[in-house]
Design an enzyme around this catalytic site. Structure first.
Site, PDB file in Angstrom:
ATOM      1  N   TRP A  87       4.069  15.804  42.788  1.00  0.00           N
ATOM      2  CA  TRP A  87       2.849  14.827  43.349  1.00  0.00           C
ATOM      3  C   TRP A  87       3.072  14.786  44.532  1.00  0.00           C
ATOM      4  CZ3 TRP A  87      -0.747  13.135  39.687  1.00  0.00           C
ATOM      5  CH2 TRP A  87      -0.343  13.451  38.404  1.00  0.00           C
TER       6      TRP A  87
ATOM      7  N   HIS B 220       3.355  12.520  17.783  1.00  0.00           N
ATOM      8  CA  HIS B 220       3.060  13.652  16.688  1.00  0.00           C
ATOM      9  C   HIS B 220       3.882  13.437  15.315  1.00  0.00           C
ATOM     10  CE1 HIS B 220       2.634  17.627  15.464  1.00  0.00           C
ATOM     11  NE2 HIS B 220       3.610  18.078  15.590  1.00  0.00           N
TER      12      HIS B 220
ATOM     13  N   HIS C 168      11.063  10.854  40.510  1.00  0.00           N
ATOM     14  CA  HIS C 168      11.189  10.314  41.985  1.00  0.00           C
ATOM     15  C   HIS C 168       9.873   9.925  42.573  1.00  0.00           C
ATOM     16  CE1 HIS C 168      14.937  13.266  41.938  1.00  0.00           C
ATOM     17  NE2 HIS C 168      15.249  11.759  42.009  1.00  0.00           N
TER      18      HIS C 168
ATOM     19  N   CYS D  35      -1.709  15.811  12.648  1.00  0.00           N
ATOM     20  CA  CYS D  35      -0.725  15.953  12.047  1.00  0.00           C
ATOM     21  C   CYS D  35      -0.178  15.047  11.001  1.00  0.00           C
ATOM     22  CB  CYS D  35       0.518  16.189  13.232  1.00  0.00           C
ATOM     23  SG  CYS D  35       0.462  14.690  14.321  1.00  0.00           S
TER      24      CYS D  35
ATOM     25  N   PHE E 256       9.395  12.122  27.224  1.00  0.00           N
ATOM     26  CA  PHE E 256      10.319  11.530  26.196  1.00  0.00           C
ATOM     27  C   PHE E 256      11.242  12.705  25.464  1.00  0.00           C
ATOM     28  CE2 PHE E 256       6.911  13.574  23.582  1.00  0.00           C
ATOM     29  CZ  PHE E 256       7.546  14.080  22.404  1.00  0.00           C
TER      30      PHE E 256
END
Length: 848
Positions: free
Chosen positions: A207, A808, A230, A333, A222
């Protein structure tokens, strides 16, 4: 054989052209999971627009009398064809600005993945008519059949329509920083490629800050992938708010994130802001997936092995009966995991799969709307093994190529639409709580098991609650039906406190980018102790002392079910009332003995609290008046009416409702805390939020009728039959319906939470109980099974993500002493099942 033209003329009157509102099921068989891509294709009735696989089309024709079917077959295009199409010079598609499919601002639905072949088939001789054949037939036949064929192919299938309705996200908003964004004149120019993070040399997920031109890596995900935070740290140090994701810049725009607003945003001055650092937006090409594409990929393909693989092990795919994967229909799910586990329970197998031929024979004319048919179809699809086959790589021409781990599997679109119909959450494609869906489905099974076996009885058990008034030492016993144990997580019992404190210090000092996740390790025994220890009730109205006092409540099992479901209460509220998930590891055992938690009932010499209702809540400045007619008369108000409406603090009720709690729960909270303010009412809500009748209407003490009903109001016979089928007497069902304004859902919740009242109900309002008139004892309540309290773990459902609204679900099921992981379409042998990270655990009673 008769001429095909004559045959077509004879059935012409039955051939319809789809009209707006017609449900066209051209993607899935109503009785199996056959589709146009399956061997044999799909036959669509040109009258009812129901689809049938080759196995069931003759049966439908014989039963319905319909003979004309549109036969649809699809063949996946090869990768070379797709590449040729993409390089054909078509203009680039407009950049999506919302998490949506097939609507303005969203992704276009891919329509060019298959070659389709269609023709009319006339049963029973299966005579075929192509579009070319129609040119040689009379104009009346040609016109009618051509219009029907064109209308069917142009119509959106039911599954596509549902998906488009459901995939709808929020449009990105213009950043408040965009118009006046400060940009530093530091002379920095950014090259068109070859970027690296200025801190760690990472070459992806980069970015560029639009204020100073710094190129830095994004957030760590995660699962440990992504960047090293950063770019975020740079914002925290400088306050420079906007960053653009390099690799997503095209003439149509780019991904812009506002760290200050913590969201993806639009920047109307993006060309100017990029030009400041030497970037010509009109010449840039996309090399990275946009965040919207990543979100879509996560929602529909989050089951990639790298996200949930066990300790980096390559898992071995499994195929065969009982090993069938389920396609993720977009955040489905939770449904996939629950249904995989339920169909390992013998009761569900016997009810729906063993009797599938009988169920299909008795199915109504529109099987897509029949609960029993769709559940049986799903169960057979999971257990038969017919769809448990490797899926070829869609990018290869050779269908016999090596499988990637995916299965052909099943896509239960009809089932999902049916069980979610009318529900504000399960009718959408948003992520849901698996525990809530499990209870929702069990409730549907209860309603649809009026006759014959009820498979949900496998989970049903009685809970005994013993409340002891600490002032009088007298007790009260109540029983209620439940299907799930909700196990609390005592965070203060973590055995790795020092490690947690050290990790917290590291996060505060240098940001959260530790390569290893430190979880609180909670002993399972501590969770069970928190469940079984007495709960202190500080606001208990004691009938013995006729006042509010302190009491203790102890919960025990009055019966043990065949199958026990345990929910780990990982989801809670923070101090700001924002839902959050507890990241914990619990040493859940393979075997469980709950015998010590068996309820014992009233103890010898123990006195019970008198059956006296608390006084009604009336403000001091309100004159108490009787209700005319049933309880008093106009001249005499001495007969106080328990039907008197409570006087509640509307401001407190409104305040609680604005927090998202149900209106009736808020009214009860204010009532039972005596109009003493929002704090005490909130405490009442939090301590009763798991009650079965939490959202049921407020019923005044001594009143058998809810608001809007009278003792003589007519009761729905259909509702009565539903409740009676659960094992209750007609009088008990009548009382429940009258107490809840004749609303079935509320009546079912009410009756399960008032079992002690119902068991003491001897005489009906007509003067004689139904049991008495038939010369038998009244049933004690719903049928529950009972046995030893010893169990073994057979399955668990795990959740990844920060809340039940995202993330999920996968499930692990023990099959023939081997743990198997079911991750949507992928079914594999599990090497190291993460039993300590589960959310829902399923135990089976150990045979004596």
């Amino acid at each position: 054989m008769a001429d095909v033209g004559e045959v077509l003329m004879s059935v012409l009157s039955t051939i319809r052209v789809p009209k707006p509102g017609d449900r066209v099921h051209k993607d899935e068989c109503a009785l199996s999971f056959a589709s146009p891509e399956s061997e044999g294709g799909l036959y669509l009735c040109m009258n009812s627009f129901l689809g049938f696989g080759s196995q069931y089309v003759d049966r439908h024709s014989a039963r319905s009398g319909q003979r004309a079917y549109l036969h649809i077959t699809r063949t996946r295009k090869s990768k070379k064809e797709d590449d040729a199409n993409s390089a054909s010079g078509h203009p680039p598609k407009k950049k999506p600005t919302r998490l949506a499919i097939g609507i303005e601002g969203g992704f276009d639905v891919e329509q060019e993945q298959y070659d389709e072949d269609i023709k009319v088939v006339i049963l029973p001789d299966r005579q075929e008519v192509t579009s070319e054949d129609l040119n040689n037939m009379p104009d009346v036949v040609k016109e009618r059949v051509s219009l029907s064929m064109a209308g069917i192919m142009a119509a959106d299938s039911v599954s596509h329509t549902l998906q488009v309705q459901q995939w709808d996200g929020e449009v990105r908003q213009e950043s408040r920083h965009a118009a006046e964004l400060k940009q530093l004149d530091n002379g920095l120019k950014i090259p068109p490629s070859g970027w690296r993070c200025d801190v760690c040399d990472l070459q992806e997920n980069l970015w560029m800050n639009l204020t100073d031109g710094k190129v830095l890596c994004g957030r760590r995900y995660f699962d440990g992938t992504g960047g090293n935070n950063h770019a975020l740290l740079h914002f925290q140090e400088t306050g420079y708010p906007l960053a653009v994701k390099l690799g997503t810049i095209t003439p149509d725009g780019a991904d812009v994130f506002s760290y200050d607003e913590d969201d993806m945003v639009l920047d109307s001055k993006l060309p100017e802001h990029l030009s400041h650092f030497g970037i010509d937006m009109m010449t840039m090409e996309k090399t990275e997936r946009t965040m919207t594409e990543l979100e879509i990929a996560v929602n529909q393909h989050v089951g990639e092995w790298e996200v949930i693989q066990e300790s980096g092990t390559t898992l071995r795919p499994l195929y065969g009966p009982g090993l069938t994967g389920i396609k993720n229909l977009g955040n489905s799910c939770y449904l996939n995991s629950v249904m995989q586990v339920l169909f390992t329970v013998p009761d569900f197998q016997t009810k729906y799969v063993s009797n599938i031929d009988k169920i299909i024979d008795e199915a109504p004319s529109d099987p897509t709307q029949d609960f029993k048919t769709q559940v049986a179809k799903l169960g057979y699809g999971l257990l038969s093994g017919e769809y448990s086959k490797p899926a070829p790589d869609p990018g290869e021409e050779n269908e016999s190529s090596e499988p990637r781990g995916d299965q052909v599997g099943i896509a239960p679109r009809m089932f999902k639409a049916l069980v979610g119909r009318g529900h504000p959450e399960f009718s959408t494609n948003r992520q849901q709580d698996a525990q809530e869906f499990l209870l929702h489905f069990i409730n549907m099974v209860e309603r649809n098991s009026r006759s014959g076996p009820n498979p949900s009885e496998a989970f049903r058990f009685l809970v005994e609650e013993r409340i002891v008034c600490q002032q009088s030492q007298k007790a009260k016993y109540t029983q209620r039906v439940d299907y799930i144990i909700q196990l609390p997580v005592p965070m203060d019992q973590a055995v790795n406190t020092e490690e947690l404190q050290e990790a917290e210090c590291q996060r505060e000092e240098g940001g959260d980018f530790s390569p290893l996740t430190v979880r609180a390790q909670i002993p399972f025994t501590a969770c069970m102790a928190a469940l079984s220890e007495p709960e202190v009730l500080t606001d208990f109205w004691s009938s013995a002392v006729q006042a509010k006092t302190t009491a203790t409540k102890t919960t025990r099992f009055a019966s043990f079910p065949d199958h026990l479901v345990i929910q780990i209460k990982k989801f809670t509220f923070g101090l700001d009332w924002v839902p959050k998930k507890l990241d914990v590891s619990i040493d859940v055992p393979d075997t469980l003995d709950l015998s010590a938690l068996r309820a014992t009932g009233q103890q010898p010499g123990e006195e019970l609290l008198p059956e006296v209702a608390p006084p009604p809540l009336v403000t001091p400045d309100v004159e108490v008046k009787g209700i005319l007619g049933f309880h008093g008369n106009e001249e005499d108000d001495s007969l106080y009416s328990p039907l008197l409406s409570p006087v509640l603090d509307d401001a407190t009720v409104s305040q609680l409702c604005e927090m998202g709690f149900p209106m009736e729960a808020c009214r009860k909270a204010v009532y039972y805390t005596g109009n003493t303010g929002s704090d005490s009412a909130m405490n009442w809500i939090m301590s009763h939020i798991d009650d079965p009748d939490f959202s049921a209407p407020l019923v005044m003490p001594g009143c058998s009728s809810g608001p809007g009903t009278t003792p003589t109001e007519s009761i729905s016979e259909e509702h009565l039959a539903t409740i009676v089928s659960m094992g209750f007497s007609r009088d008990q069902a009548t009382k429940a319906l009258r107490a809840t304004s004749n609303v079935l859902d509320r009546a079912v919740d009410w009756i399960f939470s008032h079992l002690d009242d119902l068991e003491s109900m001897d005489v009906s309002e007509g003067g004689r109980s139904a049991a008495e008139s038939e010369g038998r004892e009244p049933p004690p309540g719903p049928h529950v099974r009972d046995g030893a309290g010893k169990y073994e773990l057979i399955a668990f459902i795990s959740h990844m993500g920060t809340s039940t609204m995202c993330g999920h679900y996968v499930c692990h099921i023990k099959k023939d002493q081997q743990w198997v992981i079911f991750n949507d379409q992928k079914v594999c042998a599990s090497e190291k099942p993460p039993k300590d990270l589960g959310y829902l655990y399923f135990y089976r009673r150990v045979a004596q």
